[in-house]
Scaffold this active site. Sequence first.
Site, PDB file in Angstrom:
ATOM      1  N   HIS A 129     106.293  77.132  58.846  1.00 60.68           N
ATOM      2  CA  HIS A 129     105.953  75.921  59.607  1.00 60.68           C
ATOM      3  C   HIS A 129     104.553  76.022  60.196  1.00 60.68           C
ATOM      4  CE1 HIS A 129     106.328  77.945  63.478  1.00 60.68           C
ATOM      5  NE2 HIS A 129     107.449  78.490  63.031  1.00 60.68           N
TER       6      HIS A 129
ATOM      7  N   ARG B  11     110.212  72.298  64.247  1.00 60.49           N
ATOM      8  CA  ARG B  11     108.901  72.707  63.727  1.00 60.49           C
ATOM      9  C   ARG B  11     108.896  72.823  62.216  1.00 60.49           C
ATOM     10  NH1 ARG B  11     111.551  76.497  66.669  1.00 60.49           N
ATOM     11  NH2 ARG B  11     111.837  78.601  65.830  1.00 60.49           N
TER      12      ARG B  11
ATOM     13  N   GLU C 254     115.392  80.583  62.209  1.00 62.20           N
ATOM     14  CA  GLU C 254     114.690  81.802  62.591  1.00 62.20           C
ATOM     15  C   GLU C 254     115.681  82.822  63.149  1.00 62.20           C
ATOM     16  OE1 GLU C 254     112.665  83.976  62.101  1.00 62.20           O
ATOM     17  OE2 GLU C 254     110.774  83.411  63.024  1.00 62.20           O
ATOM     18  N   TRP C 255     115.316  84.081  63.069  1.00 61.72           N
ATOM     19  CA  TRP C 255     116.086  85.184  63.629  1.00 61.72           C
ATOM     20  C   TRP C 255     116.391  84.850  65.088  1.00 61.72           C
ATOM     21  CZ3 TRP C 255     114.929  90.295  61.024  1.00 61.72           C
ATOM     22  CH2 TRP C 255     115.802  91.303  61.440  1.00 61.72           C
ATOM     23  N   ASP C 256     117.620  85.001  65.513  1.00 60.03           N
ATOM     24  CA  ASP C 256     117.987  84.765  66.915  1.00 60.03           C
ATOM     25  C   ASP C 256     117.534  85.973  67.720  1.00 60.03           C
ATOM     26  OD1 ASP C 256     119.150  84.453  69.415  1.00 60.03           O
ATOM     27  OD2 ASP C 256     121.099  83.837  68.635  1.00 60.03           O
TER      28      ASP C 256
END
Length: 186
Positions: free
Chosen positions: A9, A58, A79-81
């Site tokens: 993004h 995003r 995305e990775w938490d």
Amino acid sequence: MTELFLVRHGETDWSRTGRHTSFTDLDLTERGVEQALSLNGQLKREDFGLAFTSPRLRARHTAELAGFGDAVVDEDLREWDYGQYEGKTPAEIAALSPGWKIWSHGAPEGESVDEVSARLDRFIDTVRASGEQRVIVFAHGHSLRALTTRWLGLPMTMGAAMPLETGHLSVLGDYKGVPALLRWNA
């Protein structure tokens, strides 16, 4: 074999300042909008059998501005938490936990390395089962780097060696029958 085009993004306030951003749903900065718009025309929707995006604003906004407003939202591309480290910079995390690396430690109260691997393996299975020759994905820095390690069959720790810039394109595919990295940060 499928060519998998990866687009990180465009820039956000937190990506610009190095803050870990997973579930905080930020939109693009003015520069991020420009990055996404610059992809429109370079990438043509008709050249791709499938288009996917992370559910985060995003990534969805980048896909839309790049000409892929019909990209399918796939939760596995989020995305990775980062758990307790959400919104923190690497320096802030280092003060809390010296030597911590997402690639080997996972995130406290967030996702483990194994959890991220499993969901990205699931996504790769979806792509390969589709039979499409060209697929494009709009997602995030860590998740795309993790996806790359899984595609290549490398240990997740190798994701640390693959910096990925906002608004840039990378391509995964095949070279002589072996999963390969064809282009990075183009």
